[in-house]
Every structure is written in structure tokens, then in C-alpha cells.
Design an enzyme around this catalytic site. Sequence first.
Site, PDB file in Angstrom:
ATOM      1  N   CYS A  31      -5.672  43.563 -35.428  1.00  0.00           N
ATOM      2  CA  CYS A  31      -4.534  42.796 -35.923  1.00  0.00           C
ATOM      3  C   CYS A  31      -3.999  41.917 -34.798  1.00  0.00           C
ATOM      4  O   CYS A  31      -4.444  41.992 -33.655  1.00  0.00           O
ATOM      5  CB  CYS A  31      -3.433  43.722 -36.451  1.00  0.00           C
ATOM      6  SG  CYS A  31      -2.734  44.798 -35.180  1.00  0.00           S
ATOM      7  N   CYS A  34      -2.760  43.606 -31.581  1.00  0.00           N
ATOM      8  CA  CYS A  34      -3.781  43.886 -30.566  1.00  0.00           C
ATOM      9  C   CYS A  34      -3.990  42.664 -29.674  1.00  0.00           C
ATOM     10  O   CYS A  34      -4.143  42.783 -28.453  1.00  0.00           O
ATOM     11  CB  CYS A  34      -5.102  44.272 -31.229  1.00  0.00           C
ATOM     12  SG  CYS A  34      -5.029  45.734 -32.290  1.00  0.00           S
ATOM     13  N   ASP A 439      -8.658  10.434 -43.096  1.00  0.00           N
ATOM     14  CA  ASP A 439      -9.707   9.639 -42.481  1.00  0.00           C
ATOM     15  C   ASP A 439     -10.251   8.719 -43.572  1.00  0.00           C
ATOM     16  O   ASP A 439     -10.024   8.957 -44.762  1.00  0.00           O
ATOM     17  CB  ASP A 439     -10.807  10.559 -41.949  1.00  0.00           C
ATOM     18  CG  ASP A 439     -12.000   9.783 -41.423  1.00  0.00           C
ATOM     19  OD1 ASP A 439     -11.795   8.851 -40.630  1.00  0.00           O
ATOM     20  OD2 ASP A 439     -13.129  10.100 -41.827  1.00  0.00           O
ATOM     21  N   ASP A 625     -13.660  14.247 -42.197  1.00  0.00           N
ATOM     22  CA  ASP A 625     -15.009  14.794 -42.382  1.00  0.00           C
ATOM     23  C   ASP A 625     -15.927  14.665 -41.184  1.00  0.00           C
ATOM     24  O   ASP A 625     -16.984  15.285 -41.157  1.00  0.00           O
ATOM     25  CB  ASP A 625     -15.688  14.105 -43.572  1.00  0.00           C
ATOM     26  CG  ASP A 625     -16.138  12.693 -43.247  1.00  0.00           C
ATOM     27  OD1 ASP A 625     -15.368  11.972 -42.563  1.00  0.00           O
ATOM     28  OD2 ASP A 625     -17.241  12.311 -43.650  1.00  0.00           O
ATOM     29  N   ASP A 629     -13.174  13.794 -36.258  1.00  0.00           N
ATOM     30  CA  ASP A 629     -11.989  14.318 -36.944  1.00  0.00           C
ATOM     31  C   ASP A 629     -11.755  15.789 -36.644  1.00  0.00           C
ATOM     32  O   ASP A 629     -10.663  16.310 -36.910  1.00  0.00           O
ATOM     33  CB  ASP A 629     -12.144  14.162 -38.470  1.00  0.00           C
ATOM     34  CG  ASP A 629     -12.252  12.714 -38.894  1.00  0.00           C
ATOM     35  OD1 ASP A 629     -11.476  11.896 -38.383  1.00  0.00           O
ATOM     36  OD2 ASP A 629     -13.119  12.410 -39.733  1.00  0.00           O
TER      37      ASP A 629
END
Length: 760
Positions: A31, A34, A439, A625, A629
Site C-alpha cells: 500500500c 509502505c 494534441d 498520442d 506527448d
Amino acid sequence: MTVHERDWDAFVTLKDDGKAHMDLAVEGVTCAACMVEIEQGLGLEPGVERARLNLTSHRLAVEWCQETTSAERIIEVLTRLGYRAHPFDPADVRERSDAAGRELLRALAVSGFAMMNIMLLSVSVWSGNVSGIEPETRDFFHWVSALIALPAAVYAGRPFLRSAFAALRAGRLNMDVPIVIGVTLALFLSVMQTVQSAHHAYFESAVMLLFFLLIGRYLDHMMRRRTRAFAENIAALKAETAVIQRPDGSLREVPLSRVEPGALIHVRAGERVPLDGRVVSGHSEIDQSLVTGETALASVGPGDTVYAGTTNASASLTVQVTVASGATLLDEVTRLLETAAQARSRYVQLADRVAKHYSPVVHLAALLTFAGWYLAGSGWQPALVISISVLIITCPCALGLAVPAVQVVTSGLLFRAGVLLHSGDAIERLAEADTIVFDKTGTLTLPLPEVAGASDIVPDTLHLAGRLALASRHPLATALARAADAAVPLDEVRETPGEGIAALFEGRELRLGSARFCGMDEAEVAGFAARHPGSSLIAFRDGDAPALPFAVGQRLRPDAVETVARLRRDGYRLAILSGDRTAPVEQVARDLGIDDWAAELTPTAKIARLEHLAGEGRKVLMVGDGLNDAPALAAAHVSISPVTAVHVAQAAADAVFLGDKLAPVADALGHARRAHRAMVQNLRFSVLYNFVAVPFAVAGFVTPLWAALAMSSSSLVVTLNALRLRLGDPHAAQAPSAPAPAPASPKRDRGAARPAAEAT
């Protein structure tokens, strides 16, 4: 190999400033608490200047001063904290994570099967206690339940047992300790009750508790698994070797680590450029779409700069290396991604506070309950039953399922809408978004270039040009072949590197390639460019006939105009940030009615724009994409990319949308807003449940069975509330009100077209 047998100094690298650096894979991290414990524990060690753990990959990056501490000391600190460490290897981490997922799934199946069978036996006992049941029969059912529950609890509880014992050995508490204590005491007391032929046993309570906890942990594991592919994806873009040209002109292939700045490397057609450098000799075309997002090939010759990760499309080049491996633009993109991903810390801080206070409070409440009832005159067994009820009823199942249950339901809704989630908290951040940055290439436009006006071209001419285009791997030729639906290439095609291809057909020469190669003059080219702004030109000449130019460019997604208008009506602020050329970006912005746009931006410049928006109080959704980016996708408040995006962009994004339409982006925002409201409702109910249920358990009105049922019921309530999201219209959700706009950045800004290393 054990920790003591490994030469840790061999895995240490020295940075330019003299600091030692080591990457480790850490076992036992369950978690965010930790994660904070490891970072804080190492931070207290003299000489350690930086310790950062990636919760998804369990990769720990440590930097320290060699004069003050050592690699062995770092490992000793981790061992003292209760964690095991190995040299970081993405393949090894993937193997360990997959094994952990299989173990959780098997444990979940075992606990579910055991729970159903024990519940069937328990129903018979409950009804028999009311209507009359022979003691021998009741004892028999209890012993059968014990035979099912004990091995099932041991097998299914292994993830919690390992975590709890590791924490206790290190002298600390975590959220698994009260779970293990509650289950163990419930099983122990149930065996005692069975031996004493008591009316009640609580085997079903213990197994039911494990079942619901395993559901939450497996959902969390699956969310992490979906976001683990970064190291593998970025590695796929990197060349491992380079072909160097020695002083005598001979060529030798060597590892990148052996190539120094100033060396000459040979890059053949079709290969990736291994390192950043300047072209010394040769003319070719470079596919820079992974870096700039622009699909048009860039012509390069002596003196031009090329970047690692780009593809040499047509002819061999000799390149002089300018930076060594580790300092290329691709490496900088990697560093930007890691830095941006590690910057999200508010969820870590929240989980740390919950974990820090939950375990001590629950243990103290159960201990005080036992002591109070024992001192009040109850025997140790009744007092222990009540304290077990407190441990079970305070189990954070409802709190643990409050968000994952909504995530699962919403993930299904988003899947039907064409959106796949990569990040566990993407839904909350999508709901908070008030600004959307797009974009252009491959995002607002379709990923594959198309021939403009293909239906107006003479079919025979288009088909002949398409057959010739099949012989070339050039993206423009590929688009032409696709538009012509050509299937049979021409024979004996000749290629002129950097210019085009030619072939003889029925006694006449056919040519396909650049305007100059096909005999077009500059005036024709200029006129064509004026008529088709933002498009690339590929020419075709049939014999002595005048050359016919084809305009190849990106086309807007079919519903882009409608979706952008819908997002604007919902109150979102819209902008376009692109690495593409100014002309096509300006045209797309004009078509969509988006005034805030910028072109020719480097990855660093995009992040700077996002930081500017964040400084205005905006929560930015980035939609992109390309490789250029990827850092912006990771740095934005939330991000989404199309399924056609490069692997690195998909790994950096929080979600991926499918298909050619842009509508899934708007649908994702609508579903996220409804899901966020359901999450808040579930969390409030979970807190209210504990405020109401715990006093009843402390007062002795709740048995372990009723505590388990109450805990399960609370989980059922939050699950049903999540399932309610399947009803209703996601578009009915009201968009969040945007903050008052700060002074806007200049419109139609042209970003500097320079490498990211120069822009920083």
C-alpha cells in the site's frame, strides 16, 4: 542468490555530480503507507539524499553520498524495515507481479468456495437452534465447518499473514495486523466452542472476512498491472547497438555504451537512429512522428539533426554522434515521464494517514473492550467474543470497496463507451477536470493520412499510381496505395533514394515521388501548397504526361466538430498544443473553433504550458498520442490517448479510447462525474457505518457472526450503490464549474522548434 552473496557495489552507478545511484525492486510493498515508510526510513539515513519508490512497478531509486554510506547499508535499512530488495529488472518485476496476481486469484477462489459451503452448514445450525436440533448433529456440522474453514483460511490468508508477520518482525503495525488477529481469534474461539459443544461457532465469519478483503486486494492488483508496461514500452524504442564507422572506413556493430560523442555511426534505411547526432553524409527522409507528432517525413542531409528513436525511411546516412547514450532526447522523455508520474502524492499522503491511525485505534478498542468486559465480571470467553466482534466489525471492507466497486462498474461502462482505464484513480481525476488540452496529429485527426479528393481522381490513374506505390514503404505512398485499394504491385520498380520510385509499364515510364522527381516546377508546387494548406505532396507522372500531384494529409475525426462543441457547452476550456507545423495546426484550430492553440512545441514546452494552466488553478485533461506527448500525458492532472497511440504514450496515459470517433472522451468525462459522486457517497456511508456499528459491538450487542454480516452488508451497500451507475444517462451529469479564468496566454503562439534539451 542471497542478499549477502550479491556484490551490491556492482549495481551502483555514479552520476555526473559524483552521487551514487541504484535502482532496486522491493518486495512486500502492499500500500501507499509502505511507500512512505520506505522513503522516510531511507531519508533518515545519513548520506541518503533521495529515495523515491514507484508504487506501480515497486522500483526504488536511491541516491546517496558514497563517503557517508554504502549500498550494503541501504539494503540493511530496507531489511530492518521488513522489505526484501533485488536489483531492478523489469522482466523479473513482471514475473513476480504476475505470480502474486495468480496467488491472489487462487486465494479468492478458495475463500469463496469455502464461504459458500460453510454458510450452507451454518444456515442448518441457525434454523436448528430455533426449531430444535440434536447436539450431535450440531457438533457434526461445526466440525465439518472447521475442516473446511481451517485449511481454507490458512491458504487464502497467506497474503495477509506474510504482510502482518513482516511488519511485526520490523516492529511496526500495518492494516493487515488487525485482520490477521481477528481471523485467528475467530477461528481459535470457534474451535473452542466446537470442542465445548456450544450453540454457536464463527467459522463463516472468518472466511467471509477473508473473501471480501481478497476482492479488494485483487482489484487493486489488477489496476496496478494495467499500468506496469512503461519500462518495456520505452525499451522497445531504444536501439541496443550502433554501427560505427572506423577511421579506415570499415563498419563494426558495438553496444551503445561504447559509442562516444564525435563518433561516426552508419544508419541504414528502415533502421531506428540509435543516438542523437548530425548528418555528415547522405540524404534521406526521417520519420519523426514519435518525437514531433508530425506524420510527414522530414528530409535530412548534411548538417541536419536527427534524434534517437526516429526511423530512417529511405536511404543510408552517416551521422556524427553529439550526445552519448543516456543523454538523448528519448532518454530525456523517459526522465520527464518518471518525474511527472512521481509528482502525484496527495493519495499517498491520505493512505499514509489512514494506515498510521487505523491499526493502533482498532487494537486499542478491541483490547479495552476485552479488559472492560472481563473486569466487569464476564468470563474470558464472552469478553473475547465481544472483542473479536469489535475487530471484525471495524474491518475496513466497506471503506476498501467504496472506491474499487465504483471503479469496476464505471470501467465496464467506459468499456462499452470505448474507453479503457489504465490508472486506478483516473476516474476521480477525470471528474475534477475543467480544462481539456488536445494534441492535433492522431488525436483530433485520424491517425493515418489520407489522399484528399480521392473520389474525384480518374479511377484508372489512381489505381495505376497505387500499384506503383505498393513498392514503397514511404508513408505518403502507403496512403496512396490504400486510397487506390491496390493489391498487385508493378514489376521491376527502381528506387532513387530520397526522391521516389519508377517503373516501366506498357512501354512508358511511371514515376512516383517528390515534385522535383516527377518534373513539377516551383510555381506549380507553390500553387498546390496554397490550395492544400497543411497537406503533403506526392506526385505521379505517367510517361510524358504532366505530373499529377496528390494531397496527402490528416483528416479530422468524423465527430470532432460535434464533440468539441459539446465539451464547450459543458463548460470546459479547450486548447490545442501540438508539435506539428504551424499551418496544419492553425487550420484544425479554425475548423474546430478553438482559439487557444500553439504549434511546433517540444515535450518540455508542452509541460511548461500545462504548468502554466495548473498555476491558474486549472485541472487539465491532456489528450495526445505521440512520444512527444508522453511527458505531458504523465504531467497533466489526468490524461487519455487514442488506441492508435505509441506504446509509451498509452503507458503514460490514464486511459485509452477506441475507434475513430472523439465522443468517448466526452463520455468518459460524463461517467467520471457520476462515479465521483458515488465514491463520495460510499465513503461517507463507510464512515457513518463505523460510527454506528462500533458502539453496538463494544456494548456487546453484536456477536462475531453478526459483526461479519454487518461488515458484509456494509460492503453490499456500497456495491449496490456502485451498480446504480448502470442506470441513467452519463450526459445528465453536470460538468464541474470552472474557476474564474486568469489572464489567458497568448493565442496562436508558436512554440520554439528546438530539442527538449535546449528548451530546459
